[in-house]
Structure formats: C-alpha cells, structure tokens
Design a protein around this motif. Structure first.
Motif, short mmCIF file in Angstrom:
data_model
loop_
_atom_site.label_atom_id
_atom_site.label_comp_id
_atom_site.label_asym_id
_atom_site.label_seq_id
_atom_site.Cartn_x
_atom_site.Cartn_y
_atom_site.Cartn_z
N SER A 85 35.74 49.40 47.79
CA SER A 85 36.28 49.05 49.11
C SER A 85 37.78 48.84 48.97
CB SER A 85 35.61 47.78 49.63
OG SER A 85 35.95 46.69 48.82
N HIS A 86 38.52 49.19 50.00
CA HIS A 86 39.97 49.08 49.94
C HIS A 86 40.49 47.86 50.67
CE1 HIS A 86 40.58 52.81 47.82
NE2 HIS A 86 39.66 53.36 48.59
N GLY A 87 39.62 46.93 51.02
CA GLY A 87 40.05 45.71 51.67
C GLY A 87 40.62 44.73 50.66
N GLU A 88 41.28 43.72 51.17
CA GLU A 88 41.84 42.69 50.31
C GLU A 88 40.97 41.45 50.36
OE1 GLU A 88 45.90 41.79 51.14
OE2 GLU A 88 46.56 43.83 50.78
N LYS A 89 40.71 40.86 49.20
CA LYS A 89 39.97 39.61 49.13
C LYS A 89 40.90 38.56 48.53
CE LYS A 89 36.18 37.24 46.97
NZ LYS A 89 35.56 37.07 45.68
N LEU A 90 41.30 37.60 49.34
CA LEU A 90 42.23 36.56 48.91
C LEU A 90 41.52 35.61 47.94
CD1 LEU A 90 45.09 35.37 49.31
CD2 LEU A 90 44.10 33.93 51.07
N ILE A 91 42.19 35.30 46.83
CA ILE A 91 41.63 34.40 45.83
C ILE A 91 42.37 33.06 45.86
CG2 ILE A 91 41.23 34.04 43.37
CD1 ILE A 91 41.24 37.17 43.21
N ALA A 92 43.71 33.12 45.82
CA ALA A 92 44.51 31.90 45.83
C ALA A 92 45.77 32.14 46.63
CB ALA A 92 44.86 31.49 44.40
N ASN A 93 46.23 31.08 47.29
CA ASN A 93 47.42 31.15 48.12
C ASN A 93 48.34 30.00 47.72
OD1 ASN A 93 49.12 31.96 50.12
ND2 ASN A 93 47.73 31.52 51.81
N ASN A 94 49.64 30.25 47.68
CA ASN A 94 50.61 29.23 47.29
C ASN A 94 51.35 28.75 48.54
OD1 ASN A 94 52.39 27.58 45.96
ND2 ASN A 94 53.22 29.16 44.63
N LYS A 95 50.73 27.80 49.27
CA LYS A 95 51.32 27.29 50.51
C LYS A 95 52.60 26.52 50.23
CE LYS A 95 46.95 26.93 52.93
NZ LYS A 95 45.99 26.02 53.56
N LYS A 96 52.66 25.89 49.08
CA LYS A 96 53.83 25.08 48.75
C LYS A 96 55.10 25.93 48.61
CE LYS A 96 55.32 21.35 45.94
NZ LYS A 96 55.29 20.40 45.00
N GLY A 136 38.67 40.34 30.32
CA GLY A 136 37.42 40.44 31.06
C GLY A 136 36.91 39.16 31.66
N THR A 137 36.90 38.08 30.89
CA THR A 137 36.37 36.83 31.41
C THR A 137 37.29 36.24 32.49
OG1 THR A 137 37.41 35.61 29.60
CG2 THR A 137 35.11 36.24 29.32
N GLU A 138 38.59 36.54 32.42
CA GLU A 138 39.52 36.06 33.45
C GLU A 138 39.25 36.77 34.77
OE1 GLU A 138 43.48 34.76 31.00
OE2 GLU A 138 43.17 36.91 31.32
N VAL A 139 38.92 38.05 34.72
CA VAL A 139 38.61 38.80 35.93
C VAL A 139 37.34 38.24 36.57
CG1 VAL A 139 38.02 41.07 36.86
CG2 VAL A 139 39.74 40.88 35.07
N LYS A 140 36.33 37.95 35.75
CA LYS A 140 35.09 37.39 36.27
C LYS A 140 35.33 36.04 36.92
CE LYS A 140 32.01 39.82 33.15
NZ LYS A 140 30.92 39.71 32.20
N SER A 141 36.18 35.24 36.31
CA SER A 141 36.51 33.94 36.87
C SER A 141 37.27 34.08 38.19
CB SER A 141 37.34 33.14 35.86
OG SER A 141 37.52 31.83 36.30
N LEU A 142 38.18 35.06 38.26
CA LEU A 142 38.91 35.33 39.51
C LEU A 142 37.95 35.76 40.61
CD1 LEU A 142 42.22 37.23 38.67
CD2 LEU A 142 41.96 34.92 39.52
N ARG A 143 36.97 36.58 40.27
CA ARG A 143 36.00 37.04 41.28
C ARG A 143 35.22 35.86 41.85
NH1 ARG A 143 36.29 42.24 41.95
NH2 ARG A 143 36.67 43.64 40.22
N MET A 144 35.08 34.80 41.08
CA MET A 144 34.42 33.59 41.56
C MET A 144 35.38 32.67 42.31
SD MET A 144 32.05 32.88 38.21
CE MET A 144 31.53 31.29 38.77
N GLY A 145 36.66 33.05 42.37
CA GLY A 145 37.65 32.26 43.12
C GLY A 145 38.24 31.10 42.36
N LYS A 146 38.18 31.11 41.04
CA LYS A 146 38.66 29.99 40.23
C LYS A 146 40.09 30.23 39.76
CE LYS A 146 34.43 28.10 39.80
NZ LYS A 146 33.57 27.56 38.82
N CYS A 147 41.04 30.06 40.66
CA CYS A 147 42.45 30.29 40.32
C CYS A 147 43.31 29.32 41.10
CB CYS A 147 42.83 31.73 40.66
SG CYS A 147 44.54 32.12 40.31
N SER A 148 44.39 28.86 40.49
CA SER A 148 45.32 27.96 41.15
C SER A 148 46.75 28.38 40.85
CB SER A 148 45.09 26.52 40.68
OG SER A 148 46.07 25.68 41.22
N LEU A 149 47.58 28.42 41.89
CA LEU A 149 48.98 28.79 41.74
C LEU A 149 49.92 27.59 41.79
CD1 LEU A 149 49.16 32.01 43.92
CD2 LEU A 149 49.22 31.85 41.45
N LYS A 150 49.37 26.39 41.90
CA LYS A 150 50.23 25.21 41.97
C LYS A 150 51.05 25.09 40.70
CE LYS A 150 47.40 22.49 45.06
NZ LYS A 150 46.54 21.33 45.20
#
Length: 157
Positions: free
Chosen positions: A4-15, A34-48
C-alpha cells in the motif's frame, strides 16, 4: 502481495513545532535493523529530545530517537538510543550543511512514518523561537480554538 502506498504515522514531534520555526522539510530514509523495524510497526518510537547532526564524513545522523526493544527479539535487539544514519541525496546534504552554517539554523526530526512499506523520517530545517514568539503562537491557537467553539455552539440554539 501488493504494497500500500499510504502513510502510517508512528511518531510525531509536536515540541519541534512549538520551539522552532520550520523553514523547509525533507523526507529521509532511515537505516534500521530487523527488530527495530518490527518495533516501529508496533508504534514503539519516541522523538522527544532527539536531534540531527551532519558529521565530518557528510553523513546525517539522528541522535536521541528512542525505539523500544522488540520483546521477541532477544539477542538481536540493538541499543534503543543508538545514533541512526539518515539516507538523503548528496545534494540535499550539501544544501542542509550550507543552511545550518548560517546563524540560528538547526535540523530537527518532525515525524516518523511508514510510506510504501519503508520507514521514513521527515526532517525540518528550523530556526529557534524566542519566548515572545512562543507566547504569540499560543495566543493564536487560543483565538482559533475560541472561534471554532463559537461556530460549533452557534448551530445548537
């Protein structure tokens, strides 16, 4: 299997939008394991508290981006705060390098998302806001919120 060519947002840096004026934005790929990609797919990322620097080899690196370890990854997990290389074209890196040599400019990560199955980072060329600029931005947001409330309440009578 079609991607799919849609975008799936994982993390946003509002600050970043609160602390900086964003002059220009770029889309960069990110070098992951590989394990980092799997973690990102689960939404486990922070840009703070994350930031971007261009090192003396001409590579763009993101520091302080936290990707939580994948729980089923055991020995293959990497350090959650390790510096990660961003993938940009050489002319984009040269343009960014020239801009940040000017006074007051920096590069900040704005969001992390998947686009067409690939992890991407949107980075912004930013200039720091002064305290009065931040107050002005908050005042404008409050005014806009009040206007929207007034329009929403107008139709209920």
């Amino acid at each position: 299997m079609a991607k799919s060519h849609g975008e799936k947002l994982i993390a946003n840096n509002k600050k970043a939008y609160h602390d900086y004026f964003i002059k220009d934005t770029y889309e960069a790929g990110i070098e992951l394991f590989g394990t980092e990609v799997k973690s990102l797919r689960m939404g486990k990322c922070s840009l703070k508290e994350s930031f971007i620097r261009i090192d003396n080899k001409g590579e763009v690196m993101v520091y302080g981006m936290h990707i939580s370890p994948y729980e089923k990854g055991n020995i293959f997990n990497k350090d959650p705060l390790r510096p990660r290389k961003l993938l940009l074209h050489k002319y984009e890196i040269n343009k960014l390098k020239a801009e940040i040599e000017q006074k007051g400019f920096t590069i900040v990560p704005l969001k992390v998302y998947f686009k067409g199955g690939l992890a991407k980072v949107e980075i912004g060329l930013a200039q720091g806001k002064k305290l009065y600029d931040k107050r002005e931005t908050l005042a404008k947001k409050d005014q806009q919120r009040d206007i929207e409330r007034a329009f929403a309440n107008k139709g209920k009578y």
